[in-house]
Structures are given as structure tokens and as C-alpha cells.
Design an enzyme around this catalytic site. Structure first.
Site, PDB file in Angstrom:
ATOM      1  N   LYS A  11      15.534 115.919  34.176  1.00 35.09           N
ATOM      2  CA  LYS A  11      16.154 115.237  33.046  1.00 35.09           C
ATOM      3  C   LYS A  11      17.214 114.215  33.495  1.00 35.09           C
ATOM      4  O   LYS A  11      17.644 114.225  34.658  1.00 35.09           O
ATOM      5  CB  LYS A  11      16.773 116.285  32.109  1.00 35.09           C
ATOM      6  CG  LYS A  11      15.723 117.168  31.408  1.00 35.09           C
ATOM      7  CD  LYS A  11      16.395 118.111  30.407  1.00 35.09           C
ATOM      8  CE  LYS A  11      15.373 118.945  29.644  1.00 35.09           C
ATOM      9  NZ  LYS A  11      16.019 119.812  28.630  1.00 35.09           N
ATOM     10  N   TYR A  51       9.610 115.519  21.721  1.00 37.54           N
ATOM     11  CA  TYR A  51      10.263 116.728  21.214  1.00 37.54           C
ATOM     12  C   TYR A  51      10.027 116.938  19.723  1.00 37.54           C
ATOM     13  O   TYR A  51      10.821 117.628  19.061  1.00 37.54           O
ATOM     14  CB  TYR A  51      11.763 116.682  21.518  1.00 37.54           C
ATOM     15  CG  TYR A  51      12.105 117.037  22.952  1.00 37.54           C
ATOM     16  CD1 TYR A  51      11.929 118.337  23.431  1.00 37.54           C
ATOM     17  CD2 TYR A  51      12.601 116.091  23.837  1.00 37.54           C
ATOM     18  CE1 TYR A  51      12.242 118.680  24.746  1.00 37.54           C
ATOM     19  CE2 TYR A  51      12.925 116.421  25.154  1.00 37.54           C
ATOM     20  CZ  TYR A  51      12.739 117.718  25.594  1.00 37.54           C
ATOM     21  OH  TYR A  51      13.052 118.055  26.888  1.00 37.54           O
ATOM     22  N   HIS A 117      13.062 120.211  32.237  1.00 46.47           N
ATOM     23  CA  HIS A 117      12.202 120.694  31.150  1.00 46.47           C
ATOM     24  C   HIS A 117      11.008 121.396  31.763  1.00 46.47           C
ATOM     25  O   HIS A 117      10.530 121.003  32.822  1.00 46.47           O
ATOM     26  CB  HIS A 117      11.701 119.500  30.313  1.00 46.47           C
ATOM     27  CG  HIS A 117      10.555 119.847  29.398  1.00 46.47           C
ATOM     28  ND1 HIS A 117      10.759 120.381  28.151  1.00 46.47           N
ATOM     29  CD2 HIS A 117       9.196 119.778  29.579  1.00 46.47           C
ATOM     30  CE1 HIS A 117       9.571 120.608  27.577  1.00 46.47           C
ATOM     31  NE2 HIS A 117       8.617 120.252  28.432  1.00 46.47           N
ATOM     32  N   GLU A 128       1.675 117.776  26.895  1.00 43.26           N
ATOM     33  CA  GLU A 128       2.797 117.074  27.541  1.00 43.26           C
ATOM     34  C   GLU A 128       2.348 116.315  28.783  1.00 43.26           C
ATOM     35  O   GLU A 128       2.854 115.225  29.061  1.00 43.26           O
ATOM     36  CB  GLU A 128       3.894 118.086  27.875  1.00 43.26           C
ATOM     37  CG  GLU A 128       4.549 118.661  26.615  1.00 43.26           C
ATOM     38  CD  GLU A 128       5.567 119.758  26.874  1.00 43.26           C
ATOM     39  OE1 GLU A 128       6.153 120.257  25.891  1.00 43.26           O
ATOM     40  OE2 GLU A 128       5.779 120.120  28.055  1.00 43.26           O
TER      41      GLU A 128
END
Ligand code: ADP
Ligand code: MG
Length: 143
Positions: A11, A51, A117, A128
């Protein structure tokens, strides 16, 4: 049968603090194979879409702002039982609760700015991975 692929993201907090190389080295040392990866700065709309499942949660706008605040490094990662193994490797969402030796315990700042994540199911891992690496996901080019 649990799948061999998951989606990890280093991140923006960890990239900004130059922990990217250390985190990849940590994962490779633990047996992970990096099958795809790239540095990308998400647009706000992209972070919102990624998200989407959390839309409406109290932390959603903070999460979207944070994830679009600077470059991050999504990776397609391979290992046996990848989703569960990666969540074990990164530790609890809040680094204060993450086990010793986990990526979040080592590198995360806070529950929001938590360094990495990891997908939470095989279904979400496929979604994803396809979000960041659509051509490879379509072609199944993981060899
Ligand atoms: P995880 O990433 O461990 O699967 P969640 O899916 O519950 O955790 O939440 C997604 C992300 O949203 C977290 O990794 C974290 O960055 C952020 N987040 C979750 N809960 C909070 C919270 N209470 N306050 C701030 N940010 C949060
Ligand atoms: Mg999650």
C-alpha cells in the site's frame, strides 16, 4: 480445492517509506512467487471500484483517499493455499494485533495505513487479479 493465486498490494504508506523491496524479499523468503507486479497510482475512482465491497462502511472514504494518495504495488502471488497463507503472512488488519513476524507487524503504521492488502477468498482473488492484470488473468499466464 483452495487456489494457488492471490492478490497482494503493497500500500501507499509502505511504498512511500521505501519498504517495497523489503516486503517483496520477506515474501520471497517465505516461499512466495511473484507472478505479476507493477507500480501504479490509483485514481480515486479506481480505488472506489477496487474496494466497492466496503462502500458504506465508516472507513470507506478514508480508505479510498489513502489508497489513491500515492503509488502502490499490486502483485499476483503464488503459493499453495494462497489466500489463507497470504492472510497469515500479513497478519491482522490492525498491526497492534498482528502476530510477531507478520508483514503488518513489521511494516504497518495503523489499522488504516496497514502496509499491505490481501484477498479474502479465491473468488475475490480472481476478481482482484483481473482488476490489475486483466490480460494475464484472461490468458491464465501464470507459468
Ligand atoms: P483486511 O485488509 O485485513 O482484509 P478489511 O477488508 O476489513 O481488512 O478492510 C479493508 C481495509 O480498510 C483495511 O486493510 C484497512 O486499510 C482499512 N480499514 C479497515 N478497518 C478500518 C478502520 N476501522 N479504520 C480505518 N481503516 C480501516
Ligand atoms: Mg479485506
Amino acid at each position: 480445492m483452495a487456489g494457488r493465486m492471490t492478490l497482494g498490494i503493497v500500500k501507499p504508506d509502505a511504498v512511500a517509506k521505501s519498504h517495497l523491496g523489503n516486503i517483496i524479499a520477506h515474501l520471497e523468503s517465505a516461499g512466495w512467487k511473484v507472478r505479476a507486479g507493477r507500480l501504479v497510482r490509483l485514481a480515486k475512482a479506481e480505488a472506489e471500484a477496487f474496494y466497492e465491497v466496503h462502500r458504506g462502511r465508516p472507513f470507506y472514504s478514508e480508505l479510498v483517499e489513502f489508497m489513491s494518495s500515492g503509488p502502490c504495488f499490486p502483485m499476483a502471488l503464488e503459493k499453495d493455499d494462497a489466500v489463507a497463507a497470504f492472510r497469515a503472512a500479513i497478519g491482522a488488519t490492525d498491526p497492534a494485533e498482528a502476530a510477531a513476524g507478520t508483514v503488518r507487524r513489521l511494516y504497518a503504521e495503523s489499522k488504516g495505513r496497514n502496509a499491505v492488502h490481501g484477498s479474502d477468498s479465491d473468488e475475490n482473488a480472481a476478481r482482484e487479479i483481473g482488476f490489475f492484470f486483466p490480460e494475464r488473468e484472461r490468458a491464465g499466464l501464470w507459468g
